[in-house]
Design an enzyme around this catalytic site. Structure first.
Site, PDB file in Angstrom:
ATOM      1  N   GLY A 116       0.763  -1.241   0.000  1.00  0.00           N
ATOM      2  CA  GLY A 116       0.000   0.000   0.000  1.00  0.00           C
ATOM      3  C   GLY A 116       0.793   1.289   0.000  1.00  0.00           C
TER       4      GLY A 116
ATOM      5  CD  GLU B 233      -0.003  -9.298   1.402  1.00  0.00           C
ATOM      6  OE1 GLU B 233      -0.825  -8.504   0.897  1.00  0.00           O
ATOM      7  OE2 GLU B 233      -0.343 -10.281   2.079  1.00  0.00           O
ATOM      8  N   PRO B 234       4.388  -5.388  -0.601  1.00  0.00           N
ATOM      9  CG  PRO B 234       6.603  -4.609  -0.545  1.00  0.00           C
ATOM     10  CD  PRO B 234       5.710  -5.705  -0.025  1.00  0.00           C
ATOM     11  N   GLY B 235       3.715  -3.610  -3.627  1.00  0.00           N
ATOM     12  CA  GLY B 235       3.709  -3.729  -5.086  1.00  0.00           C
ATOM     13  C   GLY B 235       4.218  -2.434  -5.703  1.00  0.00           C
ATOM     14  NE  ARG B 236       0.305   2.639  -5.941  1.00  0.00           N
ATOM     15  CZ  ARG B 236      -0.781   2.716  -6.698  1.00  0.00           C
ATOM     16  NH1 ARG B 236      -0.722   3.309  -7.868  1.00  0.00           N
ATOM     17  NH2 ARG B 236      -1.925   2.213  -6.291  1.00  0.00           N
TER      18      ARG B 236
ATOM     19  CB  CYS C 176     -13.239   4.834 -30.532  1.00  0.00           C
ATOM     20  SG  CYS C 176     -12.294   4.880 -32.036  1.00  0.00           S
ATOM     21  CD  GLU C 177     -14.533   3.734 -24.403  1.00  0.00           C
ATOM     22  OE1 GLU C 177     -15.237   4.511 -23.731  1.00  0.00           O
ATOM     23  OE2 GLU C 177     -14.791   2.547 -24.595  1.00  0.00           O
TER      24      GLU C 177
ATOM     25  CE1 TYR D 161      -1.510  -3.005  -8.858  1.00  0.00           C
ATOM     26  CE2 TYR D 161      -0.389  -1.107  -7.906  1.00  0.00           C
ATOM     27  CZ  TYR D 161      -0.894  -2.387  -7.787  1.00  0.00           C
ATOM     28  OH  TYR D 161      -0.783  -3.053  -6.596  1.00  0.00           O
TER      29      TYR D 161
END
Ligand code: LLP
Length: 425
Positions: free
Chosen positions: A247, A284-287, A353-354, A381
């Protein structure tokens, strides 16, 4: 020469008038491999990891990289070789971790919706722990383990009901979230787990959200979890480890998250004060391990002046960089070479196309068609959430290590995209 400070890692810097990552000029990579192109710095990943390792020096602790942040095999290899375990949330991520060199005991399995098949495979390879998120999941896991003649190691993910003060889509520890077992139900769930024949209780787990930039929510969550540890152990269920999730935020645009070692200094002081300093810790670090280590290079295709807005249309899009569309996230965008001429204000948008396909709004750029831009803080991410929307092949990826350049993923082509499809007879 731009004066804009670049967020995150010192590995990204202007040298003369060219943007470099480590010892590599990014324009050379754009020319050689085409765009959109993700480029990651191995040194930046390892220095982010080193901050956690310093924080845990002398402690019983293991860092399990949450590979959802960036699950490319070569990125996983960097962390596996540096001694990390992995936190997975699917059978696919389990196979990725194994393919990158991890063994079962290096892996913990989080997530609210594990299938029987995923549980079986994880038990067969002997993973370290299942982070279980509901009582029905306890029952199913016990049954699957019993069929295999083993006992599944479990930790319950408890929901401390703490506001992490982040985007609502990425806050997970509040009462209204689908995640975790409510604080007031946790003791009952632990008694339930301890009574099931196919389970072995080994720990407790919490994860309150992502892109957290303050220490206070972490300290609050830790206190809430330790209250539960006291109560659960008094009820005769020992907890060998405490898993404190991930987090920690990174720098996208002026945020000032604590450094990982500074954060853990405070958390460890609290653990010590409450008598849990010697307990085995998992995180559990990710970012925070990969986010500031990567950029996405893109080419300016067209400039389109408009009545209300000017658009800078680039060849990367929401399928490559989904965070602005999903969370209105901010990623800094800088030129690979300083641009001559006066800047105008543009919305930087992709070809999809959005109307939601934007990468940055109201950015001052002196860009011309053919120029390259770098979208910063794109290591986490982005590629792992990329899609094939509009039948766009996913980007290529390069990892740099000093002056070495490794192509770690080829650009996806049309044949890759339709490989599993069948034409009608
Ligand atoms: N552990 C669990 C159980 C998680 O759910 C997550 C992230 C992590 C660890 C890693 O969290 P981190 O250290 O990366 O914050 N796609 C969103 C982020 C979703 C995070 C989901 N869970 C984004 O782009 O901002």
């Amino acid at each position: 020469m731009t004066a804009t400070p670049l967020p995150g890692s010192p590995q990204l810097h202007y040298r003369g008038d060219a943007l470099f990552l480590e010892e590599v000029a990014l324009a050379d990579l754009a020319r050689r491999y085409g765009t959109p192109l993700f480029v990651y710095s191995r040194a930046a990943m390892l220095s982010a990891l080193a901050a956690y390792q310093r924080g845990f020096a002398g402690r019983k602790a293991r860092i399990h990289y949450a590979l959802k942040a960036n699950s490319s095999l070569a990125v996983l290899q960097v962390f596996a070789r540096a001694g990390c375990g992995f936190d997975i949330v699917s059978g696919g991520e389990l196979e990725r971790a194994l393919a990158a060199g991890a063994k079962g005991p290096d892996i913990i399995f989080s997530g609210v919706g594990k299938t029987r098949r995923e549980m079986r495979r994880a038990l067969e390879v002997g993973i370290r722990c299942f982070n279980v998120e509901s009582e029905p999941e306890l029952e199913v896991l016990s049954a699957v383990a019993t069929e295999l003649g083993v006992r599944a190691p479990v930790s319950l993910r408890v929901n401390p009901d703490v506001d992490p003060k982040t985007h609502p889509y990425i806050s997970t520890g509040l009462k209204g979230n689908k995640f975790g077992i409510a604080h007031q139900d946790a003791q009952r769930a632990y008694r339930h787990a301890a009574a099931l024949p196919g389970l072995r209780v080994v720990g407790i787990d919490c994860h309150i959200g992502s892109q957290i930039t303050q220490v206070a929510p972490y300290l609050d969550a830790l206190d809430r979890v330790l209250d539960l540890v006291d109560a659960i152990e008094q009820a005769g269920i020992p907890l060998a480890h405490i898993d404190f999730g991930g987090g920690l935020g990174i720098v996208y645009h002026g945020e000032e998250p604590p450094a990982a070692d500074a954060l853990w200094q405070q958390l460890l002081a609290r653990l010590d004060a409450r008598g849990y300093g010697g307990r085995e810790l998992l995180i559990e670090p990710g970012r925070s391990l990969v986010g500031n280590a990567g950029v996405c290079l893109t080419e300016v295709l067209y400039l389109k002046p408009g009545e209300q807005k000017n658009f800078c249309i680039v060849d990367a899009a929401m399928n490559d960089l989904p965070r602005p569309a999903m969370y209105e996230a901010y990623h800094q965008i800088v030129p690979l070479r300083p641009q001559a001429g006066p800047a105008a204000t543009y919305d930087v948008v992709g070809p999809v196309c959005e109307s939601g396909d934007w990468i940055g709004r109201d950015r001052a750029l002196a860009a011309r068609p053919g120029d390259w831009l770098a979208v910063l803080s794109a290591g986490a991410y982005c590629m792992s959430m990329a899609s094939n929307y509009n039948t766009r092949g996913r980007a290529a990826e390069v990892l740099v290590n000093g002056a070495e350049v490794h192509l770690i993923r080829e650009r996806e082509d049309f044949a890759d995209q339709v490989r599993r499809e069948k034409l009608l007879p």
